[in-house]
Design a protein around this motif. Structure first.
Motif, PDB file in Angstrom:
ATOM      1  N   SER A  97       0.817  -1.219   0.000  1.00 24.96           N
ATOM      2  CA  SER A  97       0.000   0.000   0.000  1.00 24.96           C
ATOM      3  C   SER A  97       0.850   1.269   0.000  1.00 24.96           C
ATOM      4  O   SER A  97       0.331   2.373  -0.128  1.00 24.96           O
ATOM      5  CB  SER A  97      -0.945   0.014   1.209  1.00 24.96           C
ATOM      6  N   THR A  98       2.176   1.135   0.176  1.00 26.75           N
ATOM      7  CA  THR A  98       3.065   2.300   0.179  1.00 26.75           C
ATOM      8  C   THR A  98       3.861   2.350  -1.122  1.00 26.75           C
ATOM      9  O   THR A  98       4.045   1.327  -1.788  1.00 26.75           O
ATOM     10  CB  THR A  98       4.052   2.249   1.364  1.00 26.75           C
ATOM     11  N   ASP A  99       4.322   3.525  -1.466  1.00 32.04           N
ATOM     12  CA  ASP A  99       5.145   3.691  -2.671  1.00 32.04           C
ATOM     13  C   ASP A  99       6.581   3.344  -2.307  1.00 32.04           C
ATOM     14  O   ASP A  99       7.395   4.205  -1.952  1.00 32.04           O
ATOM     15  CB  ASP A  99       5.046   5.137  -3.176  1.00 32.04           C
ATOM     16  N   ARG A 100       6.902   2.050  -2.396  1.00 30.49           N
ATOM     17  CA  ARG A 100       8.220   1.570  -1.979  1.00 30.49           C
ATOM     18  C   ARG A 100       9.334   2.136  -2.844  1.00 30.49           C
ATOM     19  O   ARG A 100      10.413   2.461  -2.353  1.00 30.49           O
ATOM     20  CB  ARG A 100       8.238   0.035  -2.017  1.00 30.49           C
ATOM     21  N   ASP A 101       9.087   2.264  -4.141  1.00 30.67           N
ATOM     22  CA  ASP A 101      10.121   2.821  -5.018  1.00 30.67           C
ATOM     23  C   ASP A 101      10.443   4.266  -4.658  1.00 30.67           C
ATOM     24  O   ASP A 101      11.607   4.682  -4.699  1.00 30.67           O
ATOM     25  CB  ASP A 101       9.670   2.742  -6.482  1.00 30.67           C
ATOM     26  N   ALA A 102       9.428   5.041  -4.296  1.00 30.58           N
ATOM     27  CA  ALA A 102       9.664   6.441  -3.917  1.00 30.58           C
ATOM     28  C   ALA A 102      10.505   6.523  -2.650  1.00 30.58           C
ATOM     29  O   ALA A 102      11.429   7.347  -2.538  1.00 30.58           O
ATOM     30  CB  ALA A 102       8.334   7.160  -3.707  1.00 30.58           C
ATOM     31  N   GLU A 103      10.186   5.676  -1.661  1.00 32.30           N
ATOM     32  CA  GLU A 103      10.966   5.646  -0.422  1.00 32.30           C
ATOM     33  C   GLU A 103      12.412   5.270  -0.710  1.00 32.30           C
ATOM     34  O   GLU A 103      13.349   5.876  -0.188  1.00 32.30           O
ATOM     35  CB  GLU A 103      10.367   4.643   0.558  1.00 32.30           C
ATOM     36  N   ARG A 104      12.598   4.254  -1.541  1.00 35.18           N
ATOM     37  CA  ARG A 104      13.942   3.739  -1.800  1.00 35.18           C
ATOM     38  C   ARG A 104      14.738   4.682  -2.702  1.00 35.18           C
ATOM     39  O   ARG A 104      15.964   4.750  -2.595  1.00 35.18           O
ATOM     40  CB  ARG A 104      13.829   2.340  -2.404  1.00 35.18           C
ATOM     41  N   ARG A 105      14.039   5.397  -3.561  1.00 36.97           N
ATOM     42  CA  ARG A 105      14.732   6.391  -4.384  1.00 36.97           C
ATOM     43  C   ARG A 105      15.269   7.515  -3.502  1.00 36.97           C
ATOM     44  O   ARG A 105      16.406   7.980  -3.680  1.00 36.97           O
ATOM     45  CB  ARG A 105      13.783   6.953  -5.438  1.00 36.97           C
ATOM     46  N   LYS A 106      14.467   7.969  -2.571  1.00 39.48           N
ATOM     47  CA  LYS A 106      14.920   9.011  -1.651  1.00 39.48           C
ATOM     48  C   LYS A 106      16.129   8.524  -0.856  1.00 39.48           C
ATOM     49  O   LYS A 106      17.111   9.267  -0.679  1.00 39.48           O
ATOM     50  CB  LYS A 106      13.794   9.399  -0.693  1.00 39.48           C
ATOM     51  N   ASP A 107      16.079   7.306  -0.380  1.00 40.65           N
ATOM     52  CA  ASP A 107      17.201   6.736   0.365  1.00 40.65           C
ATOM     53  C   ASP A 107      18.443   6.661  -0.510  1.00 40.65           C
ATOM     54  O   ASP A 107      19.554   7.017  -0.080  1.00 40.65           O
ATOM     55  CB  ASP A 107      16.821   5.337   0.868  1.00 40.65           C
ATOM     56  N   HIS A 108      18.270   6.223  -1.740  1.00 36.12           N
ATOM     57  CA  HIS A 108      19.373   6.068  -2.692  1.00 36.12           C
ATOM     58  C   HIS A 108      20.021   7.413  -3.021  1.00 36.12           C
ATOM     59  O   HIS A 108      21.242   7.597  -2.889  1.00 36.12           O
ATOM     60  CB  HIS A 108      18.801   5.410  -3.958  1.00 36.12           C
ATOM     61  N   VAL A 109      19.197   8.377  -3.418  1.00 33.75           N
ATOM     62  CA  VAL A 109      19.697   9.687  -3.827  1.00 33.75           C
ATOM     63  C   VAL A 109      20.346  10.412  -2.643  1.00 33.75           C
ATOM     64  O   VAL A 109      21.436  10.991  -2.763  1.00 33.75           O
ATOM     65  CB  VAL A 109      18.566  10.552  -4.415  1.00 33.75           C
ATOM     66  N   SER A 110      19.692  10.379  -1.488  1.00 33.03           N
ATOM     67  CA  SER A 110      20.215  11.108  -0.321  1.00 33.03           C
ATOM     68  C   SER A 110      21.577  10.588   0.101  1.00 33.03           C
ATOM     69  O   SER A 110      22.440  11.359   0.536  1.00 33.03           O
ATOM     70  CB  SER A 110      19.231  11.031   0.848  1.00 33.03           C
ATOM     71  N   HIS A 111      21.801   9.280  -0.036  1.00 35.06           N
ATOM     72  CA  HIS A 111      23.111   8.722   0.305  1.00 35.06           C
ATOM     73  C   HIS A 111      24.190   9.311  -0.595  1.00 35.06           C
ATOM     74  O   HIS A 111      25.268   9.716  -0.127  1.00 35.06           O
ATOM     75  CB  HIS A 111      23.102   7.195   0.167  1.00 35.06           C
TER      76      HIS A 111
END
Length: 487
Positions: A97-111
């Motif tokens: 039910s959550t946008d997992r790709d959006a969460e993981r993209r933020k994690d990826h880019v922020s790193h």
């Protein structure tokens, strides 16, 4: 838009793996965990570039504070999970039910943004690796078992599987190194890896060594993963540092990176531009008492200096005036406060001509009519360093050790800070963790358990945060007392 098209291409095999993952899972990021070995390749706005990095820095800053404050691992994990849930959530694959790709993209880019910010010096690289390692460990341990196994399998570390024949031949040696296996030895899988890849297990004598290889049971797999993560990140930071000069051409990015690289000095503050949310009006007459009960050391020092000398120099007035505005002092009360503070050393005419305009300006009523934010710990620590005759700045950074020692006891001795607490506070100051030292003072003066900070384990990152939390605790104590009277 900020584009990363100029970054190096991942290897062909890795690119092929990414395509296979996307097809099989329907997700661009098939795993919650990430080794950050492939840089982000899509466009990102400058706003997201900065905001995502700041959110990640909030998490890493609290991890470093936890390490400095000697929290237990369980306490640190709890604080880290809380900060991640707030600023950098990462859900498992089952959370459809959550946008997992959006969460993981933020994690990826922020790193990768923070990698750019913290690759600049050996000290910054060391602190970044240490905090990222802890974040990865917490996430690794809390990941779903099957998803974690899939993640490790896809990394393809090249660990060599020990066959049954060799395992039986070396059984006595393997059991000696891993006595906890006992009767479960036959079920256990062993891997052969270069001994340099598992130094922590060798230090603890938990693996058998032969011919330059360490024989690692599957139960110790996490140690190998952590070591691979750390080694990979250290190498990539060195590469990034060499490539960093190429960014000189983009004047938009360097100021952001410079600002982010200061985040470990004093944490990442929230912005305080308007009055305290409590809605309580603060009058000029209240400040003397409030300063003793609720002000952090930097503001207490400014207030005491103002009372003693009947004057503050420009940056001192700016730092203190914005702080008072945000705690709830109106423009009218601010004019009354400063006029009384200067006392008989100044005529009304001089005050109106030389000081009243600046007071109104700080409230956004003159000039460009900007509503200026109160200064955060990071700004106080890094901008407008105080001279010998000035009183602004951060006492934990700008006082000499002897003066700080004396000031701590004279200022907070009656509120819970004793000579026995000074070594711990001074140790934090010596290691440049000024906000951690201030946080410890807050805990001692408010009777709070060590490690709790200003709430939820958070450290002090802003003078107004310190004052607001102090007043909240006082109100809560008063309400509890009233409830007890009525019961």
């Amino acid at each position: 838009m900020f584009s990363s098209r100029d970054r190096r291409d991942p290897s062909t095999s890795h690119h092929s793996n990414l395509a296979q993952w996307e097809q099989s899972s329907g997700l661009k990021y098939p795993h919650r965990l990430n080794f950050y070995d492939v840089p982000p390749r899509d466009d990102i706005t400058l706003e997201d570039f900065e905001i995502w990095a700041i959110d990640r820095l909030r998490v890493l800053g609290e991890i470093e504070s936890s390490l400095v404050r000697n929290r237990t691992y369980d306490e640190m994990r709890s604080v880290t999970n809380l900060q991640c849930k707030k600023y950098l959530p990462l859900n498992s694959n089952s959370a459809i039910s959550t946008d997992r790709d959006a969460e993981r993209r933020k994690d990826h880019v922020s790193h990768f943004v923070l990698r750019l910010a913290f690759c600049r010096s050996e000290e910054l690289r060391y602190r970044f690796v240490k905090a990222e390692m802890m974040l990865f460990r917490v996430r690794f341990e809390t990941d779903d078992h099957f998803e974690r196994e899939d993640f490790i399998r896809d990394l393809k570390f090249g660990w060599e599987l020990v066959d049954k024949e060799e395992k039986e031949t070396l059984k006595p040696e393997l059991l000696a190194a891993s006595p906890f296996l006992g009767e479960r030895f036959a079920e256990e899988t062993f891997y052969k890896v270069a001994w340099t890849r598992v130094p922590d297990l060798i230090e603890k004598r938990r693996v058998f060594l032969k011919g330059g290889k360490a024989y690692v049971p599957a139960r110790e797999q996490s140690s190998m993963v952590y070591q691979e993560f750390q080694s990979n990140l250290e190498k990539q930071l060195q590469i990034t540092a060499k490539a960093l000069p190429r960014l000189d051409e983009d004047g938009r990015i360097l100021p952001i990176l410079e600002h982010l690289s200061q985040g470990f000095i004093a944490g990442v503050p929230s912005e305080y531009t308007s009055a305290d949310e409590s809605g309580d009006a603060v009058t000029a007459e209240m400040i003397d008492e409030m300063s003793k009960k609720h002000f952090p050391m930097c503001m207490r020092n400014l207030h005491d200096t103002l009372r003693k000398d009947r004057h503050l120099k420009h940056y001192g007035r700016l730092q203190y005036g914005l702080f008072l505005k945000v705690i709830g002092m109106s423009i009218d009360e601010a004019i009354v406060f400063w006029r009384k503070a200067f006392g008989g050393t100044m005529t009304d005419d001089k005050f109106n001509k030389e000081y009243k305009y600046n007071i109104r300006h700080s409230f956004g009523l003159e000039g460009k009519r900007t509503n200026y934010a109160a200064r955060s710990c990071q700004t106080i620590l890094t901008l407008n360093q105080p001279g010998v005759t000035e009183s602004h700045g951060c006492p934990f950074r700008h006082f000499s050790p002897e003066n700080l020692n004396t000031a701590l006891l004279s200022t907070f001795g009656s509120q819970g800070v004793s000579s026995g607490d000074i070594p711990e506070i001074m140790s934090n100051v010596k290691s440049s963790h000024y906000h951690v030292a201030c946080t410890r003072v807050f805990e001692l003066t408010h009777g709070i358990k060590k490690g709790e900070g200003v709430g939820g384990g958070e450290s002090v990152t802003h003078p107004n945060q310190y004052a607001a939390r102090s007043r909240e605790l006082e109100r809560a104590s008063s309400e509890d007392g009233m409830a007890a009277d009525y019961s």
